[in-house]
Design an enzyme around this catalytic site. Sequence first.
Site, PDB file in Angstrom:
ATOM      1  N   ASP A 276       0.953  -1.384   0.176  1.00  0.00           N
ATOM      2  CA  ASP A 276      -0.184  -0.214  -0.129  1.00  0.00           C
ATOM      3  C   ASP A 276       1.267   0.996  -0.205  1.00  0.00           C
ATOM      4  O   ASP A 276       2.243   0.895   0.487  1.00  0.00           O
ATOM      5  CB  ASP A 276      -1.182   0.008   1.798  1.00  0.00           C
TER       6      ASP A 276
HETATM    7  C1  BGC Z   1      -5.318   3.551   0.465  1.00  0.00           C
HETATM    8  C2  BGC Z   1      -4.662   2.523  -1.234  1.00  0.00           C
HETATM    9  C3  BGC Z   1      -4.721   3.192  -1.725  1.00  0.00           C
HETATM   10  C4  BGC Z   1      -3.541   3.733  -2.300  1.00  0.00           C
HETATM   11  C5  BGC Z   1      -3.365   4.605  -4.029  1.00  0.00           C
HETATM   12  C6  BGC Z   1      -3.769   4.662   0.094  1.00  0.00           C
HETATM   13  O1  BGC Z   1      -3.670   5.183   0.617  1.00  0.00           O
HETATM   14  O2  BGC Z   1      -4.537   2.783   1.566  1.00  0.00           O
HETATM   15  O3  BGC Z   1      -6.248   1.620  -0.687  1.00  0.00           O
HETATM   16  O4  BGC Z   1      -5.078   1.968  -3.522  1.00  0.00           O
HETATM   17  O5  BGC Z   1      -3.477   4.986  -1.800  1.00  0.00           O
HETATM   18  O6  BGC Z   1      -4.168   5.848  -4.077  1.00  0.00           O
END
Ligand code: BGC
Length: 763
Positions: A276
């Site tokens: 993530d």
């Molecule tokens: C989130 C993810 C997301 C990623 C990209 C993160 O802050 O937890 O779910 O896919 O950002 O935007």
Amino acid sequence: MRTILILAGLSLWAIAATVGAQQAPQLREDNIAEVVKAMTLEEKARLLVGGGYDGLVTSGAVMGRQTKFVPGAAGSTVGFPRLGIPHTLMADGPAGLHIDAHRKGETRTYHATGFPVGTCLACTWNTRLVEEVGKAMGNETKEYGCDVILGPGMNIHRNPLCGRNFEYYSEDPLVTGEMGTALVNGIQSQGIGVSAKHFAVNSQEGDRERVDEQVSERALREIYLRGFERMVKKSNPWTVMASYNRINGIYAQCDRRLLTDILRNEWGFNGIVITDWIGVRQDLPIEDAVHSGDDLMMPGVPAQVTNIVQAVNDGRLDIEDINLNVTRILEYIVKTQNFKGYQPSNNPDLQAHAAITRQSATEGMVLLKNNGLLPLQINEQLDTVALFGVCSYDFLSGGVGSGCVEVPYVVDMLHGLKNAGIATTPQLTEIYTRYVEYAKVKLQADKNPWMWYLDQGQPKLDEIEISDRCIAHEVSSADMAIFTIGRQAGEAMDRTIANDFNLSSLEQDLLFRVSDAFHAAGKPVIVIINSGSVIETASWRDRVDAILVAWQPGEEGGNSVADVLLGKANPSGKLTMTWPISAYDHWSTQNFPMEIDMYSYKSMERRNRAIKNVNYSKHEEGIYVGYRYFDTFHKQTAYPFGYGLSYTEFTYGKPSVKFKDDVVEVTLTIQNTGKMAGKEVVQVYVNAPEGGMDKPAKELRAFAKTEILQPGEKTTVRMTIPREDLASWDEAQNKWVVADGTYTFYTAASIEDIRGQATLTLK
Ligand code: BGC
């Protein structure tokens, strides 16, 4: 002489070029090993780290989205033209493609369809429909030039206060696994990949990057991993996203047991694991992440490349670990549209997808209460509505944060009703419409830079007071009142009990005054819940005539609600999570951190006070999440798991249960014995013999949704349960065990509405 020299020079160049070409093989599906061999250590390290984006970089954390390729896509992998390796693009999220609708210097727009949020999709219990939604999402992703959509969101609704529950499906792993499978299959059928997230146990947003989720092996296997396991085995996702949090002390992003032993070796996952979105973590050595099977660091910062090279040079990281991850990333790349050279049209069929979203949303809406008022019979006595609640005029199509979608429009309640031929009272409509215009301008002016997560998507505007005099005027000019209660939530913040799970005093007071005044005049009141997750209903539900949970149903919201209110669509959604009487009724609430939010990042002092671990076993919670707790411990609910009303009635036949070739087959007839065509969601709960373990009273082991049944029509529903799906995780033996003994199979309309049962003895 000169000619000879030139010729000699030319042939030397030709030889050099040939050697060069030999040294730099161009990536194909069948020469990945050769390409890996040709890559330098630096190139390999760069491939393991995402392309970053031109966003803000603060103290190692990265914020923003990439703008180089498709503006607003969340991230990219790095391309190497020397080796014929293109960049690939990843974009959020679970409710549709999240890219920027507007591009610098262009007048045209790049809107994407806002589909219903995860909870709404799950409450359809219709895997075929969810697969269709997935196909449409995949098609848009492809036509806008991206390769992977960062979804489905598959975390368990451990507690209704989690700020991202709207992106997820359910408190139950079977529903989660089936919905995840359907969405993945739909998206991937378009040649687009997914990233199933957030693996794993990302049950809260508060302190999400540091929290240590302390969870027993049994709860981990039976509740938090089981949905992912089902989806991985049934749909072969291209990527899985490792969550920010720790599980039992170890960051998921460097947990080799989780990412390699369980995910790959036990379940057979053969895609890539990506992190993530995070930068360099001071307390997570990069070699641990690479070695754990975490292939791709997203979104990627240059320091991570240097750290990987350094770790290899220092002997902390084996080059074979790198080669393995590089190989897997190349295997992913050759599947992508960017590798295949697909030329996106930038013109997906937004109209066709709007029709899909309108219909799927109606199927996910859940009718909680109906005193006979619905479906509305519009006639001269009943054709004018007093429309209360700010969200009636600024309907929330989806959540905020990365999972939002830049939609072309949102049909609000005002326009949904109008499109269906229902008028609203002019005075109230004007008050709210003007307020919404003003509040939106004010919101822009008051933007808080620390709230950038929440600035992505549609914020919820504050409710306003409506005077008694105004209500009295509305009673005299309207035939009924519709009151929309809206809730917004999203990344980095959990919900609060006061003013969010519970109604605010302003909302409650207004609702009571409206219902008293309308009821005194013999006129009904309907409540529409426009929220991605659960709210309190027990204290006010008796004051209204009908309650429809519309969720955050996507851009066609108001039209979908009108379709249900008027009976154009017979509601067939059922709850995939328990609606408790009080937020404190969930066992997990005793151990759910409150008041840790994005603001804590503002001050180190507050941040350091944030809770760093959450013990799921404290107070014996363990596997007793959602209905497993309420049902087993006879705790009353406001609306139970699996519940949802229809405008018709269904009669369940006596079930028969057979066991053959290691599969249990449950068969029963369902008949529409009411007056309107409709679909029914049939659930099978199982009570299993204890086999030396403490077990929930019942667990959902199968479900099915019928096709539309006409009044009087009967159908046979057949559901299968492979023997291993009856297993519980035995911590003493460290494996799944199907206990010997007698199993009771309950056929049910909800966990509290058992319609039949049959037993089977298994050895
Ligand atoms: C989130 C993810 C997301 C990623 C990209 C993160 O802050 O937890 O779910 O896919 O950002 O935007």
